[in-house]
Design a protein around this motif. Structure first.
Motif, mmCIF file in Angstrom:
data_model
loop_
_atom_site.group_PDB
_atom_site.id
_atom_site.type_symbol
_atom_site.label_atom_id
_atom_site.label_comp_id
_atom_site.label_asym_id
_atom_site.label_seq_id
_atom_site.Cartn_x
_atom_site.Cartn_y
_atom_site.Cartn_z
ATOM 1 N N SER A 293 -11.915 -13.340 -15.473
ATOM 2 C CA SER A 293 -11.934 -12.083 -16.233
ATOM 3 C C SER A 293 -11.020 -11.077 -15.546
ATOM 4 N N GLU A 294 -10.822 -9.959 -16.225
ATOM 5 C CA GLU A 294 -9.959 -8.921 -15.655
ATOM 6 C C GLU A 294 -10.557 -8.364 -14.368
ATOM 7 N N GLY A 295 -11.852 -8.198 -14.335
ATOM 8 C CA GLY A 295 -12.503 -7.671 -13.136
ATOM 9 C C GLY A 295 -12.334 -8.571 -11.929
ATOM 10 N N GLU A 296 -12.218 -9.872 -12.145
ATOM 11 C CA GLU A 296 -12.052 -10.811 -11.039
ATOM 12 C C GLU A 296 -10.597 -10.941 -10.599
ATOM 13 N N LEU A 297 -9.694 -10.968 -11.569
ATOM 14 C CA LEU A 297 -8.288 -11.261 -11.263
ATOM 15 C C LEU A 297 -7.463 -10.017 -10.930
ATOM 16 N N ARG A 298 -7.760 -8.907 -11.564
ATOM 17 C CA ARG A 298 -6.939 -7.697 -11.391
ATOM 18 C C ARG A 298 -6.844 -7.237 -9.937
ATOM 19 N N PRO A 299 -7.948 -7.125 -9.183
ATOM 20 C CA PRO A 299 -7.807 -6.677 -7.786
ATOM 21 C C PRO A 299 -6.962 -7.621 -6.940
ATOM 22 N N ARG A 300 -7.085 -8.904 -7.193
ATOM 23 C CA ARG A 300 -6.301 -9.877 -6.421
ATOM 24 C C ARG A 300 -4.809 -9.736 -6.746
ATOM 25 N N LEU A 301 -4.485 -9.523 -8.022
ATOM 26 C CA LEU A 301 -3.077 -9.350 -8.389
ATOM 27 C C LEU A 301 -2.520 -8.041 -7.845
ATOM 28 N N LEU A 302 -3.312 -6.979 -7.870
ATOM 29 C CA LEU A 302 -2.857 -5.714 -7.271
ATOM 30 C C LEU A 302 -2.571 -5.887 -5.786
ATOM 31 N N GLU A 303 -3.430 -6.604 -5.100
ATOM 32 C CA GLU A 303 -3.234 -6.852 -3.674
ATOM 33 C C GLU A 303 -1.991 -7.705 -3.424
ATOM 34 N N THR A 304 -1.774 -8.701 -4.277
ATOM 35 C CA THR A 304 -0.611 -9.572 -4.131
ATOM 36 C C THR A 304 0.685 -8.792 -4.341
ATOM 37 N N VAL A 305 0.717 -7.969 -5.379
ATOM 38 C CA VAL A 305 1.919 -7.177 -5.661
ATOM 39 C C VAL A 305 2.141 -6.146 -4.552
ATOM 40 N N ALA A 306 1.073 -5.542 -4.050
ATOM 41 C CA ALA A 306 1.211 -4.584 -2.949
ATOM 42 C C ALA A 306 1.774 -5.258 -1.703
ATOM 43 N N ALA A 307 1.297 -6.470 -1.407
ATOM 44 C CA ALA A 307 1.819 -7.198 -0.245
ATOM 45 C C ALA A 307 3.294 -7.543 -0.435
ATOM 46 N N LEU A 308 3.668 -7.908 -1.647
ATOM 47 C CA LEU A 308 5.075 -8.201 -1.923
ATOM 48 C C LEU A 308 5.933 -6.956 -1.748
ATOM 49 N N LEU A 309 5.457 -5.812 -2.250
ATOM 50 C CA LEU A 309 6.222 -4.572 -2.130
ATOM 51 C C LEU A 309 6.319 -4.107 -0.682
ATOM 52 N N ASP A 310 5.357 -4.487 0.152
ATOM 53 C CA ASP A 310 5.461 -4.183 1.579
ATOM 54 C C ASP A 310 6.608 -4.959 2.216
ATOM 55 N N ASP A 311 6.861 -6.167 1.715
ATOM 56 C CA ASP A 311 7.928 -7.002 2.276
ATOM 57 C C ASP A 311 9.313 -6.607 1.758
ATOM 58 N N VAL A 312 9.376 -6.017 0.575
ATOM 59 C CA VAL A 312 10.665 -5.610 0.001
ATOM 60 C C VAL A 312 10.992 -4.215 0.524
ATOM 61 N N PRO A 313 12.185 -4.012 1.087
ATOM 62 C CA PRO A 313 12.511 -2.711 1.686
ATOM 63 C C PRO A 313 12.905 -1.657 0.635
ATOM 64 N N LEU A 314 11.947 -1.232 -0.169
ATOM 65 C CA LEU A 314 12.218 -0.233 -1.190
ATOM 66 C C LEU A 314 12.276 1.160 -0.567
ATOM 67 N N ALA A 315 13.211 1.973 -1.035
ATOM 68 C CA ALA A 315 13.321 3.338 -0.525
ATOM 69 C C ALA A 315 12.148 4.180 -1.004
ATOM 70 N N ARG A 316 11.673 3.900 -2.201
ATOM 71 C CA ARG A 316 10.541 4.624 -2.779
ATOM 72 C C ARG A 316 9.598 3.600 -3.393
ATOM 73 N N ARG A 317 8.357 3.650 -3.033
ATOM 74 C CA ARG A 317 7.394 2.659 -3.530
ATOM 75 C C ARG A 317 6.974 3.017 -4.957
ATOM 76 N N PRO A 318 7.156 2.097 -5.906
ATOM 77 C CA PRO A 318 6.758 2.382 -7.285
ATOM 78 C C PRO A 318 5.247 2.239 -7.490
ATOM 79 N N LYS A 319 4.746 2.911 -8.523
ATOM 80 C CA LYS A 319 3.342 2.748 -8.906
ATOM 81 C C LYS A 319 3.200 1.390 -9.572
ATOM 82 N N VAL A 320 2.075 0.753 -9.337
ATOM 83 C CA VAL A 320 1.838 -0.577 -9.896
ATOM 84 C C VAL A 320 0.638 -0.503 -10.829
ATOM 85 N N SER A 321 0.795 -1.045 -12.021
ATOM 86 C CA SER A 321 -0.341 -1.167 -12.939
ATOM 87 C C SER A 321 -0.429 -2.627 -13.379
ATOM 88 N N VAL A 322 -1.642 -3.139 -13.357
ATOM 89 C CA VAL A 322 -1.891 -4.531 -13.723
ATOM 90 C C VAL A 322 -2.925 -4.565 -14.831
#
Length: 178
Positions: A140-169
């Motif tokens: 369900s969304e309640g189970e998968l959404r937090p894991r995907l947010l965490e995965t995308v956040a970890a990916l954005l930590d590895d990418v050297p972005l000058a400005r961190r974008p907002k993420v919506s899942v």
């Protein structure tokens, strides 16, 4: 906005091509038969009417205003289209690095699709926001959404972005529809 700029530039290009072809056709006609009337456009009549106009005539002022407004609209459209590049942190002085929103979306999409229980995902990205729409048949969304947010956040930590974008899942799941 880029679609509007592309459409306007295409229409203006076609108008210039048509005007050039018409001018070439009229000049060729006049060279071939100098004494004959113009082929399609009544140039002599237009020349006589324009010769009677002064710079302070109402028609000249209205024409100038319309051209100035059209130029301003084109300028605003071109400025609004702008450069959509996503800036990365600069590795050294005088070196600037950027990537396209499409490549950032592709990177995030590959990472999200590699997660367990994700059947598919669509990602749109810009310098300010990343939107992920994932599909899952097992969670369900309640189970998968937090894991995907965490995965995308970890990916954005590895990418050297000058400005961190907002993420919506958002997760589409048949389990949520029951």
């Amino acid at each position: 906005m880029r679609v509007v700029v592309r459409l306007l530039s295409t229409l203006l290009g076609l108008a210039v091509v048509a005007a050039g072809a018409l001018l070439a056709l009229e000049v060729g006609w006049h060279w071939w038969r100098p004494a004959a009337d113009p082929l399609l456009v009544p140039w002599p009549r237009w020349q006589a009417q324009l010769a009677s106009l002064g710079w302070d005539a109402y028609a000249v002022r209205v024409g100038a205003g319309v051209l100035a407004a059209a130029g301003l609209v084109l300028l605003l459209c071109a400025l609004a289209a702008g450069d959509r590049a996503v800036r990365l942190t600069d590795p050294a002085d005088e070196v600037s690095v950027s990537t396209s929103p499409r490549s950032l979306a592709r990177l995030v999409g590959l990472t999200v699709r590699a997660q367990d229980n994700v059947a598919g995902a669509t990602v749109t990205a810009s310098a300010r926001r990343i939107r992920v729409r994932a599909k899952s048949t097992l969670e369900s969304e309640g189970e998968l959404r937090p894991r995907l947010l965490e995965t995308v956040a970890a990916l954005l930590d590895d990418v050297p972005l000058a400005r961190r974008p907002k993420v919506s899942v958002v997760v589409d799941s048949p389990k949520d529809r029951r």
